[in-house]
Write a protein that holds these residues in place. Sequence first.
Motif, PDB file in Angstrom:
ATOM      1  N   ALA A 322       0.490  -1.150  -0.415  1.00  0.00           N
ATOM      2  CA  ALA A 322       0.230  -0.463  -0.075  1.00  0.00           C
ATOM      3  C   ALA A 322       0.999   1.083  -0.165  1.00  0.00           C
ATOM      4  N   VAL A 323       1.853   1.108   0.576  1.00  0.00           N
ATOM      5  CA  VAL A 323       2.797   2.175   0.702  1.00  0.00           C
ATOM      6  C   VAL A 323       3.924   2.537  -0.356  1.00  0.00           C
ATOM      7  N   PHE A 324       4.141   1.197  -0.982  1.00  0.00           N
ATOM      8  CA  PHE A 324       5.321   1.323  -2.952  1.00  0.00           C
ATOM      9  C   PHE A 324       4.743   2.996  -3.908  1.00  0.00           C
ATOM     10  N   HIS A 325       3.665   3.175  -4.056  1.00  0.00           N
ATOM     11  CA  HIS A 325       3.425   3.807  -4.892  1.00  0.00           C
ATOM     12  C   HIS A 325       4.302   5.141  -3.981  1.00  0.00           C
ATOM     13  N   GLU A 357       6.516   2.716 -13.897  1.00  0.00           N
ATOM     14  CA  GLU A 357       7.074   1.623 -13.243  1.00  0.00           C
ATOM     15  C   GLU A 357       6.491   1.688 -11.742  1.00  0.00           C
ATOM     16  N   VAL A 358       5.269   2.225 -11.508  1.00  0.00           N
ATOM     17  CA  VAL A 358       3.966   2.196 -10.470  1.00  0.00           C
ATOM     18  C   VAL A 358       2.749   1.754 -10.557  1.00  0.00           C
ATOM     19  N   CYS A 359       2.615   2.849 -12.096  1.00  0.00           N
ATOM     20  CA  CYS A 359       0.925   2.947 -12.287  1.00  0.00           C
ATOM     21  C   CYS A 359       0.612   1.587 -12.455  1.00  0.00           C
ATOM     22  N   ASP A 510      -4.075   1.694  -6.090  1.00  0.00           N
ATOM     23  CA  ASP A 510      -4.758   0.632  -7.172  1.00  0.00           C
ATOM     24  C   ASP A 510      -5.839  -0.254  -5.873  1.00  0.00           C
ATOM     25  N   ALA A 511      -6.208   0.627  -4.863  1.00  0.00           N
ATOM     26  CA  ALA A 511      -6.719  -0.140  -4.126  1.00  0.00           C
ATOM     27  C   ALA A 511      -8.408   0.315  -3.752  1.00  0.00           C
ATOM     28  N   ALA A 512      -8.158   1.378  -4.765  1.00  0.00           N
ATOM     29  CA  ALA A 512      -9.962   1.764  -5.283  1.00  0.00           C
ATOM     30  C   ALA A 512     -10.467   2.268  -6.727  1.00  0.00           C
ATOM     31  N   ASP A 513     -11.405   2.115  -7.204  1.00  0.00           N
ATOM     32  CA  ASP A 513     -11.302   2.721  -8.602  1.00  0.00           C
ATOM     33  C   ASP A 513     -13.623   2.790  -8.586  1.00  0.00           C
TER      34      ASP A 513
END
Length: 544
Positions: A322-325, A357-359, A510-513
């Motif tokens: 969850a904190v990777f970004h 790399e992150v999206c 990227d935990a909710a959309d």
Amino acid sequence: MLAVELVIEGVRILAVRRGRLSPLALRRISLGGGPRLSKLIPKRAAAPILGDMATSRSRGRGHLSLVPPLADAVAPQASATTPVSGRQTPLQYTLRVECEGPGNPSWRRLLVPRGMVLDALHKALCATLDWDDRGPHAFVTADGTFAAESRRIESSPEPDATPAGEPDHVAARGIGVLHSDKLRLHEVLRRTGEAMSYENSGDGVVRRAAITVEDVEPIDQRPGQYPVLLAGEDEVEIAAGNARLRRLYGLPVFTPAEGSVFAALLSRLPEARAPQFYSMLPRIGQDLAPGDQPGGDQPRGDQPSAEPARDDPDRDRGPEHAVFHLHWLLRRIGPDGIDLDNLSRLPKPIVSAARKEVCSPDRWRPRSLKESDNREIVSLRAAAEDFGLTRVHEGPPEPGPLNDALAEIANKWGTRPFRAFRLERTDVGETLAEDQGALLRHVLTSLPFGETAAERDDALLWLAVLAAGIPLHLRTSLLAEAMAALGPDVEARTRTLQSGKNVNFLFAIDAADWWYDREEELNKKRWVREFARLVLAQPVQTRS
């Protein structure tokens, strides 16, 4: 099209056949797995039926139509609700149960899946009304609903009392004695307003109740495959009835961490005012096993189980993802910071690197490399500022021919002086840039955001349905029910929640959309649910 409606032993049967018809074709129409119509209508009887057909014209083509006179068939009254068929969108019923006689609960409102077997409905009713379910029971239908005349559906006999060789479809079609383990609810009650009576003799005393269909709606409007007690005359009995239903179906009892923010929230949320929300809570303590369906719907026997993809990178990720970004952004900024353009936007090389790399590769990406056109990166920068990790430093530009010329133009036209922007790490960001575990603890203790207690409560409700794996199209009614139980202005609070900092951060990682198909996949990610559980388990004293 030929539609033939028959009444056999008081049960309506509808057979439909397309194409050219003849007496022989009519005799070959089968009844959905039951005996063939040829066994019921001999060839010599088919010719008079075909002789009653009227030939009409439609767009230059002739077709046959038949409406046979059925004097003993009573058609149900018209209703705005479409009748249920076995292959339409799954539906659920809201049933009103009114008991008869003194000493019994006066009424209950129960939410049940429409495909529920009547024998299972009997057990659910007993759990709801606190009656004994071990004795004989019966359902009695009204005239014109299940059949032209009232029919009695009795409890299943003992194994030694069942006639040998009696096929299941015989009882299902009403030929002989009808048993409650052979019929489903939607086969008996098909429309809003239809009713039947229920008799229970569990403890030797006959108790009766009237069951009426109040509402029929798609099952994706409310979560849960198990019955939920929605309302009654006593709020204490509503909570007790739902507890008995959970025990009946073997659902685990959810107990929030003592002294946690979620436990404090539940202490102010009565179960009687939010029964559907409480019915979802056991899923917070469960993991999605292969084949489980988001929203509480178990896989049916005629549908293959949904196995997880073998190349799914989210399968082995933990809540630290969850904190990777945020960790990536802090390291990218570095101790020297990043120079922004004159509109305070990230340079295009940084945007391009973030997209690679992150999206998420599953989201739609614009061709433009402007930061303002890439919503994920905008949300990520905003989340970093909300957590106090980054800031934008604004100052005069460095001396140079280009900057001097821009400043001269601004002074000449009286516009805003040209300024230079730099994205920098704060002191907190400097400390946490190299320690991802400490960064996770900082995020957990900072959530949920909110200027008022109501905003923080609404965010916790959102995280609860996220921890339970409830997808977006099931989430709306849950949140509305729980939010209404905590306070007024649900619509305004919902808009504030969806546009606030909490949902913005969940979108950035990227935990909710907001797309249904994406939500179905997101709710299968273990790390998303585990991260939401960690937020709910944070102690109250750590909150700011």
